[in-house]
Write an enzyme that holds these catalytic residues in place. Structure first.
Site, PDB file in Angstrom:
ATOM      1  CB  THR A 328      -0.998  -0.139   1.375  1.00 28.36           C
ATOM      2  OG1 THR A 328      -1.642  -1.299   1.287  1.00 28.36           O
ATOM      3  CG2 THR A 328      -1.895   1.168   1.190  1.00 28.36           C
ATOM      4  CG  ASN A 348      -5.029  -6.538  -2.144  1.00 31.56           C
ATOM      5  OD1 ASN A 348      -5.025  -6.315  -0.952  1.00 31.56           O
ATOM      6  ND2 ASN A 348      -5.351  -7.745  -2.495  1.00 31.56           N
ATOM      7  CB  SER A 387     -10.095  -1.017   3.716  1.00 27.31           C
ATOM      8  OG  SER A 387      -8.859  -0.458   3.600  1.00 27.31           O
TER       9      SER A 387
END
Length: 506
Positions: A328, A348, A387
């Site tokens: 990320t 991702n 998330s």
């Protein structure tokens, strides 16, 4: 004003004339500060830095990604957040089958690993829409000016950073997935790029130029959309024209909390950021001593993930293979006027699919969903996954005192919890707070920096957790980027040394 430091510098502190930025790569920090010196504000600078990160670390983020941004406008006093996560295409559906894992545990898998790699793993990318709306609403500059640093690097070339090279080495097999992927991410002889070597992506620069000229719609309804849809149709992907045209970035009221005299604004669900501050609030009531605090933190982490797991279905019945990647991008900017922005966004682990002719590496955000039906995080067309990303701002007396975010999958919330605990409870300055050894406790596992072995071994035994030690300071235990405003008006900008990241004050 702080002196300009070489690219290897992970932190700086000084009285700002423009502001401060902390990013995963020095090219992005420099771009942010150049934008501030050119008349932009923190929102302009953060968006510019985000696009630079997508250029110089293309596996982690970029046009094909999705994520979150939180921002504060000092003049109006408004703090807002935008959710630009990727969403599931309406046609998304996977064939499942039962399998035995390495530890003889029962796992549900997706046939052909279609949710992990390839065209069917791609969620509708949200980056262009989300960053475009944020910059249009709160920025001061033209989008073309904000994109110029990334365009210059893409077309003119850049040196491959430490983390980018590490990522390419760790996903080397996936870099051979398509011809366009090989062409972009491997050398002509098929070998990997190494840290310090020159790389360029002129096709990506041209894609950015199209966005600068035509606005975000070119990705969702225009020329870039046509190229993306042709690629999906040719390879039986789920993404459709309706998916692109109907995509919306969602403006959400931030989740709020209070900790150690600070007001906190973080991402609301589907982010799990609010659970971090609930965990910190519980620790505020405890008697804390330096060194013995790791057990308290482990307990808070386990409780946090227990609450989070309640939204995933009952894990006692079946273990589901989930795939939130540690790969990320996160960055933070505060300017001299008190405007602030923090962005965390991600490909991702990436799908392995580069869109031919564009230089755009597409996400595999479908892996963030649970493939098992009947749970709150199941695959449903138009839905956003849960998330761990949680860009956050902290205030005191109405003024921003810190912008903080991290990359690293489920280690994001636990790393931010530790950095804030180190800073606000133990009294560390920001570089020390980021630099301390870390642990991560989740479900039945305790992951920790190897130097903590003597301390965490007893914690793992007492809490009946499987202990795994991480040698060195690997970014696997997350990479935190943070900017803080000190009481005397100086700013500290820290890029996590684990990722050889960059913090700059100018």
């Amino acid at each position: 004003m702080a002196e300009r430091e070489p690219s290897s510098t992970t932190w700086q502190q000084g009285m700002p004339e423009a502001g401060a930025a902390a990013c995963g790569n020095a090219d992005a920090s420099r771009a942010a500060l150049d934008i501030l010196e050119g008349g932009g504000n923190a929102i302009d600078a953060a968006v510019a830095a985000a696009y630079v990160m997508g250029t110089v670390e293309p596996l982690d983020s970029g046009i094909g990604a999705g994520g979150f941004m939180i921002m504060h406008d000092a003049a109006s006093g408004k703090t807002e957040s935008v959710d630009f996560l990727g969403v599931a295409p309406m046609a998304a559906s996977y064939e499942l089958y039962p399998s035995m894992g390495a530890g003889n545990d029962y796992i549900i898998r997706v046939k052909g690993r279609e949710n992990e790699r390839g065209h069917r793993s791609v969620g509708v990318p949200g980056t262009v829409r989300g960053l475009g709306e944020a910059q249009a609403k709160f920025g001061k500059l033209a989008m073309a000016d904000v994109l110029e640093p990334a365009i210059t690097l893409a077309e003119g070339g850049f040196k491959v950073g430490h983390k980018a090279a590490l990522r390419m080495a760790r996903t080397e097999e996936l870099l051979n997935f398509t011809e366009a992927t090989r062409k972009l991410l491997l050398k002509p002889d098929g070998s990997l790029y190494r840290a310090g070597e020159e790389m360029a992506n002129p096709e990506y620069g041209q894609s950015l130029r199209m966005i600068a000229h035509d606005g975000p719609d070119c990705f969702y309804k225009g020329a870039l959309a046509d190229l993306l849809l042709a690629e999906m149709e040719a390879h039986n992907g789920f993404l459709s024209r309706a998916d692109l045209e109907n995509y919306e970035a969602i403006w959400r009221a931030p989740a709020t909390a209070r900790f150690k005299g600070h007001d906190v604004a973080t991402m609301a669900p589907p982010s799990s950021g609010g659970l971090v501050f609930a965990g910190l609030a519980a620790l505020e009531r405890e008697s804390v001593t330096d060194g013995a605090h790791y057990d308290l933190l482990a307990g808070a982490m386990l409780e946090m993930f227990r609450k989070r797991a309640a939204g995933y279905g009952d894990p006692a019945f079946v273990k589901v293979a989930t795939g939130e990647s540690s790969e990320t991008t996160s960055l933070a900017v505060i300017d001299k006027d008190g405007n602030a922005a923090c962005i965390t966004y991600s490909n991702n682990n990436h799908s392995g699919v580069v869109l031919p002719g564009t230089g755009i590496l597409l996400n595999n955000q479908m892996m963030l969903f649970s493939p098992w039906p009947g749970n709150p995080n199941e695959v449903v067309g138009g839905k956003r996954p849960v998330s761990s990303m949680m860009p956050s701002l902290m205030f005191r007396d109405g003024k921003v005192r810190m912008a903080i975010g991290a990359s690293g999958s489920t280690r994001i919330p636990t790393s931010i919890m530790q950095v804030l605990f180190n800073s606000l409870v133990l009294g560390d300055n920001l570089p020390d707070a980021v630099g301390r050894a870390r642990l991560h406790a989740e479900t039945e596992m305790l992951l920790a920096d190897a130097e903590l072995e003597e301390t965490v071994a007893d914690i793992a035994e007492a809490r009946k957790l499987q202990l795994k030690l991480s040698p060195g300071r690997d970014p696997m235990l997350a990479s935190v980027q943070a900017v803080a405003v000190n009481d005397d008006g100086t700013m500290a900008a820290v890029g996590d040394p684990r990722a050889r990241a960059s913090g700059m004050v100018r």
